[in-house]
Write an enzyme that holds these catalytic residues in place. Sequence first.
Site: not given
Ligand code: FBP
Length: 553
Positions: A202-205, A428, A311, A426, A81, A145, A175-176, A250-251
Amino acid sequence: MDISALQRARYEYQPKLPAVLREPIATIVMEKGGATEPMTDKEAIKALFPHTYGLPAVSFAKGSETGHAKRINVGVILSGGQAPGGHNVISGLFDALKHANADSKLIGFLGGPSGILNDQTLEITSEIIDAYRNTGGFDIIGSGRTKLETEEQFAVCAKVCHSRGISALVIIGGDDSNTNAAVLAEYFLRTNAGIMVVGCPKTIDGDLKNEFIEISFGFDTATKTYDELIGNIMRDANSSKKYWHFIKLMGRSASHIALECALRTQPNVCLISEEIEANATSLTEIVESITSVVAKRAEKGLDYGIVLIPEGVVEFIPEVKSLIAELNTLLAREASRYAKLAKWEDQSSFVIERLSSANAQVFSSLPTDIRKQLLMDRDPHGNVQVSRIETEKMLIQMVEARLSQRKAEGTYKGKFSALNHFFGYEGRCAFPSNFDADYCYSLGYNAYLLVANGCSGYISSVTNLTSHATEWKAGGIPITMMMNMEKRHGEMKPVIKKALVELSGAPFRYFAEKRDRWALETSFVFPGAIQYFGPAAVCDSVTKTLELESSKR
Ligand code: FBP
């Protein structure tokens, strides 16, 4: 191309680097720390990573001239993401690579990890990079992905890198993706492929963190973007005093985003999935607790308020978690028969007939829209796509129903009018905050130094982040030290442990101390928009989560 005034101004922004990374690149030397090891499953991980296990943590320091760097080609991949700051990781990497040797090349793989499998590339030039500096998004090369996890895929990666003269890959992901980066690094060493792999967090989560990765990039900007939106809604609620706003944030799993936004904006209710799981709180209990806040505020004449919902919460509510797990197996097992059912009524009864009676009961008790969403297409791992489940609407309906009962009993006399929101996409791709712009540029610059020093299987680590950027420390840690063994698809696999909200951690404890007051009083805080130019106290602040976590370091 037309660009906004802010975009033009951001091109001029010079990201701040740790003092050591401002030195002439040929004078930066690597210092090795002691050997590292993971916290658990040491033997299993050692056996799986004979070449990258136990390597030392490294840091960079000013030394004397090390000589001219040899010309190299580096490949870069954006994975998963979007998160604000990705372009700056690539800018930092590009600048370091070119400072070391102007003939070196940076090659972007297009569309995420599938770009390397399909050999789709873009050579990043200074003209290209200059059009993306300090901007949000991953559109410079795109993301995806696809997972790089099989030996067949690794062999293709080696072939593509060899054909393009690439001797190092930088993988920017969560992480993955960083787990897979470590597996790929090990494969390249085992097969003498002569290609290094370095990861970037990286990850907003915000769930890729530990002692050496204080925060994953993007969390800062995304939460500040949501803070602004929540604050605006709070002010609207405070002005009209007629709506309850249920806001999902999100998260995918962890509740770091919801918690950070709660710390910054002080809503009336914020659910924390990890707490719900730890206390095995049922859906009925969650609805009851929100209902009681609504009713208590109504007694004070306050028929409005704000509820934040992470989320991923549905997967932490025990009875819904059990239902989702059985649905995942059932839909995978009965995929072809289920696919033939076109009508919702047929799909619903097909599922109800096959679920265990407890899960069938939970399924039937949920609002129709939620039942439909629970049956939607799974993600590539067979999991429910939580961002598409409208938990916020479900909770509104359930709270409304409970308030009607209370009204009939005479224990609630207020008015309940609720609106739902979902803030995720909004945030990301927002223009990175100064913090993310600086942090990401440093991560990328630092990633080049890891490559130059042969640190394959390492993740770029920039720490001491609550101090001024010049005092940040730069280095790397072996990804294997962040791993543990977990069951994935029925098999034990080495993976980077996801960092969930710790209930004993400072951010949650701070929230738990204040939330009863925030519930009944109106204590809203309005953070406003991210500021890019102005006093450092306004423009360069870190998240409350990082501030509270670092106060105990
Ligand atoms: P990453 O862990 O790959 O950074 O993505 C996190 C995320 O933004 C989550 O918060 C959300 O559930 C998911 O991606 C949404 O994924 P997609 O962009 O495939 O709809």
